[in-house]
Design an enzyme around this catalytic site. Sequence first.
Site, PDB file in Angstrom:
ATOM      1  N   GLU A   1       0.825  -1.215   0.000  1.00 29.34           N
ATOM      2  CA  GLU A   1       0.000   0.000   0.000  1.00 29.34           C
ATOM      3  C   GLU A   1       0.858   1.264   0.000  1.00 29.34           C
ATOM      4  OE1 GLU A   1      -2.206  -0.615   3.594  1.00 29.34           O
ATOM      5  OE2 GLU A   1      -2.891  -2.566   2.871  1.00 29.34           O
TER       6      GLU A   1
ATOM      7  N   GLU B   1      -4.640  -6.562   3.110  1.00 25.14           N
ATOM      8  CA  GLU B   1      -3.396  -7.229   3.501  1.00 25.14           C
ATOM      9  C   GLU B   1      -3.438  -8.727   3.286  1.00 25.14           C
ATOM     10  OE1 GLU B   1      -4.798  -4.834   5.212  1.00 25.14           O
ATOM     11  OE2 GLU B   1      -3.266  -3.286   5.389  1.00 25.14           O
TER      12      GLU B   1
ATOM     13  N   PHE C   1       3.131  -1.477   8.146  1.00 24.07           N
ATOM     14  CA  PHE C   1       3.613  -1.473   9.530  1.00 24.07           C
ATOM     15  C   PHE C   1       3.661  -2.936   9.963  1.00 24.07           C
ATOM     16  CE2 PHE C   1       2.410   2.902   9.388  1.00 24.07           C
ATOM     17  CZ  PHE C   1       3.075   3.553  10.418  1.00 24.07           C
ATOM     18  N   ALA C   2       4.671  -3.293  10.736  1.00 24.45           N
ATOM     19  CA  ALA C   2       4.808  -4.691  11.155  1.00 24.45           C
ATOM     20  C   ALA C   2       3.578  -5.162  11.931  1.00 24.45           C
ATOM     21  CB  ALA C   2       6.056  -4.868  12.013  1.00 24.45           C
TER      22      ALA C   2
ATOM     23  N   PHE D   1       0.648  -4.943  11.258  1.00 24.76           N
ATOM     24  CA  PHE D   1      -0.445  -5.448  10.419  1.00 24.76           C
ATOM     25  C   PHE D   1      -0.212  -6.871   9.931  1.00 24.76           C
ATOM     26  CE2 PHE D   1      -0.734  -0.701   9.167  1.00 24.76           C
ATOM     27  CZ  PHE D   1      -1.240  -0.395  10.422  1.00 24.76           C
TER      28      PHE D   1
ATOM     29  N   HIS E   1       0.643   0.403  16.603  1.00 21.13           N
ATOM     30  CA  HIS E   1       1.645   0.785  15.594  1.00 21.13           C
ATOM     31  C   HIS E   1       3.062   0.787  16.190  1.00 21.13           C
ATOM     32  CE1 HIS E   1      -1.915   2.398  13.513  1.00 21.13           C
ATOM     33  NE2 HIS E   1      -1.193   2.490  12.424  1.00 21.13           N
TER      34      HIS E   1
HETATM   35  C1  LIG Z   1      -4.917  -2.928   8.332  1.00 23.76           C
HETATM   36  C2  LIG Z   1      -4.275  -1.609   8.072  1.00 23.76           C
HETATM   37  N1  LIG Z   1      -3.666  -1.391   6.898  1.00 23.76           N
HETATM   38  C3  LIG Z   1      -3.078  -0.211   6.636  1.00 23.76           C
HETATM   39  C4  LIG Z   1      -3.092   0.795   7.565  1.00 23.76           C
HETATM   40  C5  LIG Z   1      -2.399   2.118   7.296  1.00 23.76           C
HETATM   41  N2  LIG Z   1      -3.401   3.116   6.992  1.00 23.76           N
HETATM   42  C6  LIG Z   1      -3.895   3.902   7.976  1.00 23.76           C
HETATM   43  S1  LIG Z   1      -5.122   4.862   7.430  1.00 23.76           S
HETATM   44  C7  LIG Z   1      -4.976   4.284   5.864  1.00 23.76           C
HETATM   45  C8  LIG Z   1      -5.880   4.793   4.793  1.00 23.76           C
HETATM   46  C9  LIG Z   1      -7.297   4.591   5.151  1.00 23.76           C
HETATM   47  O1  LIG Z   1      -8.114   5.069   4.146  1.00 23.76           O
HETATM   48  P1  LIG Z   1      -9.679   5.166   4.342  1.00 23.76           P
HETATM   49  O2  LIG Z   1     -10.213   3.871   4.840  1.00 23.76           O
HETATM   50  O3  LIG Z   1     -10.242   5.671   3.080  1.00 23.76           O
HETATM   51  O4  LIG Z   1      -9.868   6.227   5.513  1.00 23.76           O
HETATM   52  P2  LIG Z   1      -9.414   7.747   5.529  1.00 23.76           P
HETATM   53  O5  LIG Z   1      -8.000   7.800   5.970  1.00 23.76           O
HETATM   54  O6  LIG Z   1      -9.584   8.295   4.164  1.00 23.76           O
HETATM   55  O7  LIG Z   1     -10.307   8.394   6.517  1.00 23.76           O
HETATM   56  C10 LIG Z   1      -3.970   3.330   5.785  1.00 23.76           C
HETATM   57  C11 LIG Z   1      -3.575   2.637   4.552  1.00 23.76           C
HETATM   58  C12 LIG Z   1      -3.718   0.526   8.797  1.00 23.76           C
HETATM   59  N3  LIG Z   1      -3.739   1.429   9.784  1.00 23.76           N
HETATM   60  N4  LIG Z   1      -4.311  -0.657   9.025  1.00 23.76           N
END
Ligand SMILES: Cc1ncc(C[n+]2csc(CCOP(=O)(O)OP(=O)(O)O)c2C)c(N)n1
Lengths: 326, 322
Positions: A31, A61, A84-85, A87, A130
């Site tokens: 990602e 994931e 991030f580890a 996950f 995290h």
């Molecule tokens: C399982 C997981 N994968 C990746 C992340 C890293 N991450 C945090 S927020 C985010 C984007 C989330 O997008 P969205 O669901 O559209 O929510 P928004 O941030 O736009 O409010 C990512 C990839 C995470 N926290 N948890």
Amino acid sequence: MAVRELSCSLAMAEALKEEMERDTTVFIIGEDLVSNGGIFGQFRGLPELFPDRIIDTPISETAIVGAGVGAALTGMRPIIDMHFADFVTTAMDEIVNQMAKIRYMFGGQAKLPLVLWAPDGSGLNAAAQHSQCLENWFVHVPGLKVVVPSEPADVKGLLKAAIRDDDPVIFFQHKKLFNQTGPVTEDKYIVPLGKAAVRRVGTDITILTYSRMTYFCKEAARELAQKGIQAEIIDLRTLMPLDFATIAESVKKTRHAVVVHEACTTGGFGGELSARITEELFEYLDGPIVRIGARHVPMPFSPVMEHYVLPQVEDIVAGVRKALRR
Amino acid sequence: MKTSTNEKKALLRKMVEIRLFEEKIGLLFHQQLIPGFVHLSIGQEASTVGSCSVLRPDDYIISTHRGHAHILAKGAEPKYMFAECFGKVTGYCKGKGGSMHIADFSKGILGANGVVGGGFPIMTGAGFSIKLRGTDQVGMVFFGDGASNRGTFHEAVNMAAVFKLPIVFVCENNRYASTSPAEKMVAGGSVANRAHAYGIPGAINDGSNVLAVRDSVAEAVDRARKGYGPSIVENETYRYKGHFEGDRQRYRTPDEIQQYRLTRDPIDRFETLLIDEGIATQKEIDAMKAAVAAEIEDAVKFAMDSPLPDPHEAMQDLFVNP
Ligand SMILES: Cc1ncc(C[n+]2csc(CCOP(=O)(O)OP(=O)(O)O)c2C)c(N)n1
Ligand SMILES: [Mg+2]
């Protein structure tokens, strides 16, 4: 040979560039890799060079890690970016039941040349979900190799070795070390998996450590030296396979050992090391092996509590003195 | 749904409170007074406030990494939220959670979640619990466009549909998941479209129109409360700030942000409506904003003046029976 000071993230990007140029089956999947060159700048410059081999995926994931397994089985060398580890938990079946077992379970027919790259560790006030160090989970699962570098030069050399390795490698890189700089030579060298590095030579006690704690141990060793204690520091670099020969050689010399890691002490890799040293080198030991790690709670957010939970330099100094009983 | 004059004023006030809260958090973060990661939802206020406005105090919500607004809209107090973001002992979670992990279980706020998609299965459990206890509560799980691509979303929606669980899945589609545009990552055209596959209603709303959101979510909540099962509601919205504070935002242009601000700002639009309908005057609105700003200042002061936790408190709260 020209030597530059490089950060861990630049060393990583260099390793990836060299391997992707050398082998067109190497690709990266995960990602948010392309924009900004990854969330830690670890892919800087690569999307421009290899637009088809850096794949930004949806937040899926389970499918990302599973896709890495499937691609590795069918002739590719994927690097899976875990973001991030922490996950890894969202893809544990893919890692533990599939990735780790496929080769063995099918009688050695298949190989899985893949790297699961996972930035781990605390110190960023990123709280419970995290901040984890989960390396020992994977050491416990037969079929996975586990790498935990500390220095930029090793990030480069070990990552290249991990990519070329024909088995699944879980590669943990500490988030607080991305900007850590160190000398990196310009040649396309490799650091083989399963070889520890002696970071400081000493005669009184062996400190076994890895990843970010290596730096804490160096500081502790400086303090200990002022008290007349010469510590030998071994940076394990890979936990599976483990370079027990280097450990044994040092312990036979110093007759004392402590183990230092950022993961929780209880159930951590330190317990495994301590047990193995006791089993195999008992007659050389002049004292108990002391484990130094995080306290047994999820990582709290508030910086004062995070500091308290994590092992600090003074804990290492105290642990060494406890092991030496002085 | 009928919305009274007073309710309309309350909707505006809540949106303003969230906006000012978020702007303050951003400022404090850049002054390095707030540690860790901070994700702001400025621009998304109508989606959140409209959705929570039809919930009862005993209903549940689960929030995300971008959670301040949900938590405020469900009735949490800014002072304890600021304190939590500062890592103070007076915070909602005694400084253990921080910006990404705020909860107030006494208000049905089952927690913000740092793991994207972590909330869906948990709300499924709250849905079973509501059914088994025989209450008419409803659970609302907020999520982003990006989270709709986690397997947990599909498992939870299917299970909720199979068991007719009283859950409303509220997607706040702000067009990006971190650096990734929804139009590239969400197959099938929309998140709401996915509802059809599970045989449940899926609605798409103008997420910057608080009344449109409120009406649509009211239907879904009513349906859930009456035992007819879950729905997906997708609010098309936009975040003005980066994914997190400090985000370089190479994936979009400043012009795109400006366009939203100028033409679709949820607060500006609702203010204009209230003035046009003769519900409030500009002067009244300005006075309300000043009052909210003063409340926010008081809340910040409370947080600033609060003590840090004793480091040893890190060892508390792990088990009920240690
Ligand atoms: C399982 C997981 N994968 C990746 C992340 C890293 N991450 C945090 S927020 C985010 C984007 C989330 O997008 P969205 O669901 O559209 O929510 P928004 O941030 O736009 O409010 C990512 C990839 C995470 N926290 N948890
Ligand atoms: Mg989004």
